[in-house]
Design a protein around this motif. Structure first.
Motif, PDB file in Angstrom:
ATOM      1  N   ASP A  97      15.237   4.922 -50.386  1.00 41.23           N
ATOM      2  CA  ASP A  97      16.405   4.287 -49.787  1.00 41.23           C
ATOM      3  C   ASP A  97      16.082   3.948 -48.341  1.00 41.23           C
ATOM      4  N   TYR A  98      16.597   2.804 -47.888  1.00 39.02           N
ATOM      5  CA  TYR A  98      16.388   2.385 -46.506  1.00 39.02           C
ATOM      6  C   TYR A  98      17.741   2.324 -45.814  1.00 39.02           C
ATOM      7  N   ASP A  99      17.875   2.997 -44.695  1.00 36.72           N
ATOM      8  CA  ASP A  99      19.120   3.024 -43.947  1.00 36.72           C
ATOM      9  C   ASP A  99      19.099   1.923 -42.896  1.00 36.72           C
TER      10      ASP A  99
ATOM     11  N   ASP B 137      17.801  -5.673 -51.810  1.00 42.71           N
ATOM     12  CA  ASP B 137      19.172  -5.392 -51.387  1.00 42.71           C
ATOM     13  C   ASP B 137      20.080  -5.683 -52.569  1.00 42.71           C
ATOM     14  N   GLN B 138      20.756  -4.644 -53.031  1.00 47.09           N
ATOM     15  CA  GLN B 138      21.736  -4.798 -54.110  1.00 47.09           C
ATOM     16  C   GLN B 138      23.058  -4.256 -53.592  1.00 47.09           C
TER      17      GLN B 138
ATOM     18  N   LYS C 259      22.916  -1.951 -50.612  1.00 55.79           N
ATOM     19  CA  LYS C 259      22.004  -0.812 -50.689  1.00 55.79           C
ATOM     20  C   LYS C 259      20.578  -1.355 -50.667  1.00 55.79           C
TER      21      LYS C 259
ATOM     22  N   THR D  76      16.585  -0.904 -50.781  1.00 56.58           N
ATOM     23  CA  THR D  76      15.592  -0.022 -51.393  1.00 56.58           C
ATOM     24  C   THR D  76      14.202  -0.591 -51.152  1.00 56.58           C
TER      25      THR D  76
END
Length: 145
Positions: free
Chosen positions: A28-30, A111-112, A115, A117
């Motif tokens: 996961d990427y914040d 990007d979904q 979110k 990833t």
């Protein structure tokens, strides 16, 4: 034991645990998609590697959606970075020339629904662990700020 240690290590760095059946190791990427793609590109280049191609996979899927009779938007954005490492490639191909099938290596950013990833293929056990290690280092650098 090796698979268990690998799954624990991947889990500790905010990734989904990988098993032999998982096609990808994901993180996961914040942050935003744009920040993630910049971070991945920068992490690849900082290892002295050259990006051979950046596939705009999300754009292609959206552009061709109606042409293939679909009304589904899969990604808000998705890119795949393709690159190689002469050192790691030589190592894995000297162990087994058939490992050429895995080259070039890839890292995706997707990007979904907000979110973001980052991920890469889950390679088979054995010599290809060297590739997984390299890709993990790159993604760890990209996800640490």
């Amino acid at each position: 034991m090796k698979t268990m240690i690998k799954a624990i290590a991947v889990g500790l760095i905010c990734a989904s645990p990988a098993s032999a059946e998982d096609p990808a190791i994901t993180f996961d990427y914040d942050g935003t998609f744009e920040d993630a793609t910049f971070a991945v590109e920068d992490a690849i280049v900082s290892k002295g590697l050259v990006i051979d191609y950046r596939s705009r996979t999300g754009d292609m899927l959206e552009r061709t959606r109606a042409d293939v009779g679909s009304d589904v938007t899969i990604f808000d954005a998705a890119d795949v970075f393709l690159f190689c490492s002469a050192v790691v490639s030589r190592q894995v191909m000297e162990a087994d020339p058939a490992n050429i099938v895995y080259c070039p290596y890839s890292i995706y950013v997707a990007d979904q629904a907000g979110k973001v990833t980052i991920g890469f293929p889950n390679y088979p056990d054995g010599p290809m662990q060297a590739v997984e290690d390299l890709l993990t280092e790159i993604v760890e650098e990209a996800t640490s700020f």
